[in-house]
Scaffold this motif. Structure first.
Motif, short mmCIF file in Angstrom:
data_model
loop_
_atom_site.label_atom_id
_atom_site.label_comp_id
_atom_site.label_asym_id
_atom_site.label_seq_id
_atom_site.Cartn_x
_atom_site.Cartn_y
_atom_site.Cartn_z
N THR A 141 46.47 38.83 1.70
CA THR A 141 47.94 39.41 2.44
C THR A 141 48.07 38.42 3.51
O THR A 141 49.24 38.27 4.13
N GLU A 142 46.86 38.33 3.94
CA GLU A 142 47.14 37.32 4.86
C GLU A 142 47.44 36.49 4.87
O GLU A 142 48.69 35.43 5.36
N ALA A 143 47.24 34.97 3.26
CA ALA A 143 48.18 34.31 3.09
C ALA A 143 49.70 34.20 2.86
O ALA A 143 50.49 34.04 3.28
N ARG A 144 49.95 35.69 2.51
CA ARG A 144 51.13 35.53 2.48
C ARG A 144 51.49 35.96 3.78
O ARG A 144 52.79 35.52 4.53
N LYS A 145 51.20 36.47 5.14
CA LYS A 145 52.13 36.44 6.16
C LYS A 145 52.18 34.96 6.61
O LYS A 145 53.22 34.85 7.27
N LYS A 146 50.93 33.89 6.12
CA LYS A 146 50.95 32.51 6.61
C LYS A 146 52.20 32.12 5.71
O LYS A 146 52.74 31.34 6.88
N ALA A 147 52.34 32.48 4.61
CA ALA A 147 53.58 31.63 3.47
C ALA A 147 54.42 32.22 4.39
O ALA A 147 56.17 31.08 4.88
N ILE A 148 55.21 33.07 5.30
CA ILE A 148 56.29 33.38 5.95
C ILE A 148 56.50 32.85 6.51
O ILE A 148 57.14 31.75 7.26
N ASP A 149 55.26 32.99 8.01
CA ASP A 149 54.86 31.86 9.43
C ASP A 149 55.24 30.65 8.92
O ASP A 149 56.07 29.95 9.75
N LEU A 150 54.73 29.94 7.76
CA LEU A 150 55.16 28.44 7.37
C LEU A 150 56.62 28.79 6.64
O LEU A 150 57.23 27.89 7.58
N LEU A 151 57.18 29.41 6.16
CA LEU A 151 58.59 29.39 5.92
C LEU A 151 59.83 28.90 7.44
O LEU A 151 60.33 28.25 7.12
N GLU A 152 59.23 30.02 7.97
CA GLU A 152 59.92 30.16 9.54
C GLU A 152 59.65 28.84 9.95
O GLU A 152 60.67 27.95 10.63
N GLN A 153 59.30 28.24 10.63
CA GLN A 153 58.77 26.83 10.69
C GLN A 153 58.97 25.73 10.46
O GLN A 153 60.00 24.58 10.98
N VAL A 154 59.87 25.85 8.86
CA VAL A 154 60.24 24.69 7.79
C VAL A 154 61.56 24.87 8.29
O VAL A 154 62.39 24.59 7.94
N GLU A 155 61.76 26.25 9.33
CA GLU A 155 63.30 26.34 9.32
C GLU A 155 64.36 27.27 7.95
O GLU A 155 65.38 26.09 7.96
N ILE A 156 64.02 27.77 7.14
CA ILE A 156 64.33 28.05 5.86
C ILE A 156 65.00 29.73 6.69
O ILE A 156 63.98 30.27 7.35
N PRO A 157 66.02 29.78 6.15
CA PRO A 157 66.53 30.93 6.87
C PRO A 157 66.02 31.98 5.61
O PRO A 157 65.71 32.35 4.72
N SER A 158 65.81 32.95 6.21
CA SER A 158 65.64 34.51 6.06
C SER A 158 64.72 34.43 4.95
O SER A 158 64.00 34.36 3.27
N ALA A 159 63.23 33.77 5.74
CA ALA A 159 62.01 33.55 5.33
C ALA A 159 61.51 34.51 4.10
O ALA A 159 61.25 34.42 3.05
N GLN A 160 61.42 35.88 4.39
CA GLN A 160 60.88 36.61 3.84
C GLN A 160 61.57 36.92 2.26
O GLN A 160 60.60 37.20 1.32
N GLU A 161 63.09 36.44 2.29
CA GLU A 161 63.29 36.81 0.84
C GLU A 161 62.91 35.41 0.07
O GLU A 161 63.10 36.17 -1.32
N LYS A 162 62.75 34.54 0.86
CA LYS A 162 63.38 33.33 0.28
C LYS A 162 61.32 33.97 -1.07
O LYS A 162 61.39 32.19 -0.93
N LEU A 163 60.48 34.28 0.21
CA LEU A 163 59.04 34.06 -0.62
C LEU A 163 59.15 34.08 -2.16
O LEU A 163 58.33 33.93 -2.74
N TYR A 164 60.38 34.76 -2.14
CA TYR A 164 60.11 35.80 -4.10
C TYR A 164 61.49 34.71 -5.10
O TYR A 164 61.84 35.25 -5.94
N ALA A 165 61.88 33.00 -4.33
CA ALA A 165 63.16 32.59 -5.42
C ALA A 165 62.17 31.86 -6.14
O ALA A 165 61.31 31.17 -5.51
N TYR A 166 63.24 31.62 -7.18
CA TYR A 166 62.20 30.78 -7.27
C TYR A 166 63.28 29.03 -7.46
O TYR A 166 64.50 29.24 -6.67
N PRO A 167 62.05 28.19 -7.70
CA PRO A 167 62.58 26.54 -7.60
C PRO A 167 64.42 26.64 -7.88
O PRO A 167 65.30 26.29 -6.85
N HIS A 168 64.91 27.51 -8.59
CA HIS A 168 66.12 26.52 -8.83
C HIS A 168 66.70 27.58 -8.18
O HIS A 168 68.23 27.19 -8.32
#
Lengths: 323, 324
Positions: free
Chosen positions: B127-154
């Motif tokens: 669960t902590e890793a998941r939080k960290k992943a969201i945090d990282l996606l926000e740092q690299v300025e991916i919009p709506s990071a929470q949703e993008k966690l569940y996105a596939y590369p394509h």
């Protein structure tokens, strides 16, 4: 019709592609081009710039009728290209050629250079065997390849040499008009300069008009007389080189120019950072196509589509706030 | 200051019919804490191979390191046991590749792929890793990071995929980031965003970056020091301002002059200055200085003797007989 005839006139070109929604349903369509219009005079070089997905390659393919448009008109040398019968189109193709981006994929690996360069003459039934050989020899010389290269196969050449072969093939039938679709993007820096110089020499010697499609603003600023900037299938700014590079009017063009990495010691433009990505259009746009990323957006941008307006002679901009 | 990374006499190549062909012919350089060093060169000059050998990612066989040492702090990377190396890979040293499509796994979500390296290298719970992943996606300025966690590369665009890749590379707070042409496949607006982002992240975390590119404009924007490679050798190395203002090696000069710039837009179309000829094929390099057949300033000595890499002003080295 005006006294100076335009070589190419493109009017209101629109092209849509079916969009996949998953598992093979194609209900929606992607609008690749939305009413693109421009003209080109003989001997002129028009640069078509834009990001990937802006529709710049689609324009080239439509002009050669490698794709059919949904609507619009293309006039080439006074003929309506979309209505000429197939046999006439074939002979018109002699005067319009294309140079592709990837010199590795655009040459047949099973044919020697001589066979590749001879083919246009065979297809259009020009000359006998001896004459064709002579023409191939002149072509090789024109693009800076050696005569002993004629028996070699494409894989034996470097990227730059392959692009020279592609150029030789394109100029084989003395075309009036060449579409160069990212001709130097796949090449290394030192080779890129060689190819750009070659294209420039050919243009000076043969008076060919180029539609130069590129995403590289520096290359376009070096090579083109006029520039059209494409965004999501619309021309948002068009004008001669000085106008576009020194007095860009559309916020997108400004941002694009400010984003070009400059070499050390060159005057730096203030960088305008644009957020987000270019998206897809799933319906014909009713408002400004750039509004979602625009740094100077106003309420009016959400309501109407800006028309391409002339702000100074020959300089057109499609922006509510800048025209 | 001690270097973070020290490469000495690195030779990389392969055996071909009982003969050794070198793609990297003994290069030495250092990366210091908090700096960005750019390696510039054309395709085939050995810049990517020298970077891959730092993490021992060379496609072996056939390509291997024949000689040299690579030291990260006090650790000898080339002699290290595989398990120990895995402790460093993706943690202290991480890498961003050129092509974001082929370097992400298409069958896992972005979130899975970021969490994988966090779970591998830290003691964080899922669960902590998941939080960290969201945090990282926000740092690299991916919009709506929470949703993008569940996105596939394509499902992501090229720019977004490259950001996701950077998020993975940064997940364990590396001391050294190796970026191999990270913006080459991207459009210029997205490139500007990514360069800005790397710069900011570097300053925030005082991380070092080894940035590999062929684009001299990008080099001037991001690097403090530059290393120019030609045919497997370093031909010039120095601080960015010296190298662009007073380039020494004729190859560097040729590269700088052959780039069309926006500044030329007012001038009537002029010819670009070009470097004649082409890069020598592997195992086919000419005697003497490897650049002499293409060099406009070559003298007789260049044809017979290979020049050494020498320092001509503080920190500015070149491999050329003209300055002897």
């Amino acid at each position: 019709m005006a006294t100076i005839q335009n070589l190419l006139e493109v009017k209101d070109l629109t092209k849509t592609f079916p969009a996949k929604e998953g598992f093979g349903t194609f209900k929606q369509r992607v609008y690749a081009l939305n009413g693109v219009s421009f003209v080109m005079k003989e001997g002129e070089t028009l640069g078509l710039v834009g990001e990937s997905g802006s529709g710049k390659s689609t324009v080239g393919r439509l002009i050669l009728r490698l794709l059919e448009p949904d609507s619009g008109q293309i006039q080439f040398a006074g003929k309506n290209l979309l209505q000429v019968p197939p046999n006439e189109m074939r002979s018109l193709r002699k005067s319009m050629q294309i140079i592709f981006q990837d010199p590795f994929a655009s040459l047949n690996p099973k044919k020697t250079i001589e066979q590749i360069l001879e083919e246009p003459f065979i297809i259009h039934k020009i000359g006998d065997k001896k004459e064709r050989k002579e023409r191939v020899a002149t072509l090789l010389q024109k693009v800076g390849l050696r005569q002993e290269h004629r028996t070699q196969y494409p894989h034996e050449f470097s990227g730059g040499q392959r692009q020279r072969i592609g150029i030789a093939r394109a100029i084989a039938l003395n075309p009036k008009f060449i579409i160069a679709d990212e001709p130097v993007s796949a090449l290394d820096v030192s080779v890129r300069a060689q190819i750009l110089n070659l294209l420039q020499d050919l243009q000076n010697d043969l008076g060919i008009s180029f539609l130069f499609i590129s995403h590289d603003m520096s290359v376009v600023s070096h090579f083109c007389d006029r520039v059209a900037v494409l965004y999501l299938g619309k021309i948002i700014e068009m004008g001669n080189r000085q106008a576009i590079f020194e007095r860009p009017a559309h916020p997108y063009t400004e941002a694009l120019l400010s984003a070009v990495p400059q070499m050390y010691g060159e005057t730096k433009k203030r960088r305008i950072l644009i957020k987000g990505d270019i998206s897809n259009l799933r319906e014909a746009p009713g408002t400004c196509v750039f509004k979602n990323r625009c740094p100077i957006k106003e309420p009016v941008c959400d309501q109407e589509m800006p028309e391409l307006k002339e702000i100074t002679p020959g300089h057109f901009v499609a922006c509510h706030l800048r025209s | 200051m001690h270097p973070l990374l020290e490469v000495k006499g690195l030779k990389v190549g392969f055996r071909f019919q009982n003969e050794t062909r070198l793609a990297v012919k003994g290069i030495s350089y250092q990366v210091f804490p908090g700096e960005t060093l750019a390696i510039v060169g054309e395709s085939g000059c050995g810049k990517s191979l020298s970077a891959l050998s730092i993490l021992r990612l060379l496609p072996y066989p056939p390509i291997e390191v024949f000689e040299g040492t690579i030291k990260f702090k006090s650790l000898d990377i080339l002699k290290m046991h595989r398990d120990a190396l895995n402790q460093i890979r993706g943690k202290a040293i991480s890498m961003v590749f050129q092509d974001p499509m082929t370097s992400l796994n298409p069958t896992y979500t972005i979130g899975n792929q970021i969490e994988e390296s966090i779970l591998r290298h830290t003691t964080l719970l899922k669960t902590e890793a998941r939080k960290k992943a969201i945090d990282l996606l926000e740092q690299v300025e991916i919009p709506s990071a929470q949703e993008k966690l569940y996105a596939y590369p394509h499902q992501l665009s090229g720019g977004m995929r490259q950001r996701a890749l950077i998020a993975i590379a940064l997940s364990c707070e590396p001391e050294l980031l190796i970026a191999d042409e990270p913006t080459t496949a991207l459009d210029v607006l997205i490139q500007a965003q990514i360069l800005e982002l790397l710069q900011k992240l570097k300053d925030d975390r005082s991380m070092s970056i080894l940035f590999i590119t062929h684009d001299l404009g990008v080099v001037s924007e991001i690097a403090q020091r530059v290393l120019v490679m030609y045919a497997g050798e370093i031909v010039e190395m120095g601080p960015v301002q010296n190298l662009f203002k007073e380039p020494l090696h004729p190859y560097t000069k040729g590269l700088i002059n052959s780039v069309p710039t926006l500044k030329n837009s007012t001038r009537r179309k002029s010819r670009l200055s070009e470097i004649p000829g082409q890069v020598p094929a592997l195992g086919d390099s000419p005697g003497g200085c490897s650049f002499h057949p293409r060099c406009p300033e070559a003298i007789d000595k260049c044809k017979t003797d290979a020049p050494p890499l020498k320092e001509y002003s503080p920190g500015h080295q070149a491999r050329c007989w003209l300055y002897e």
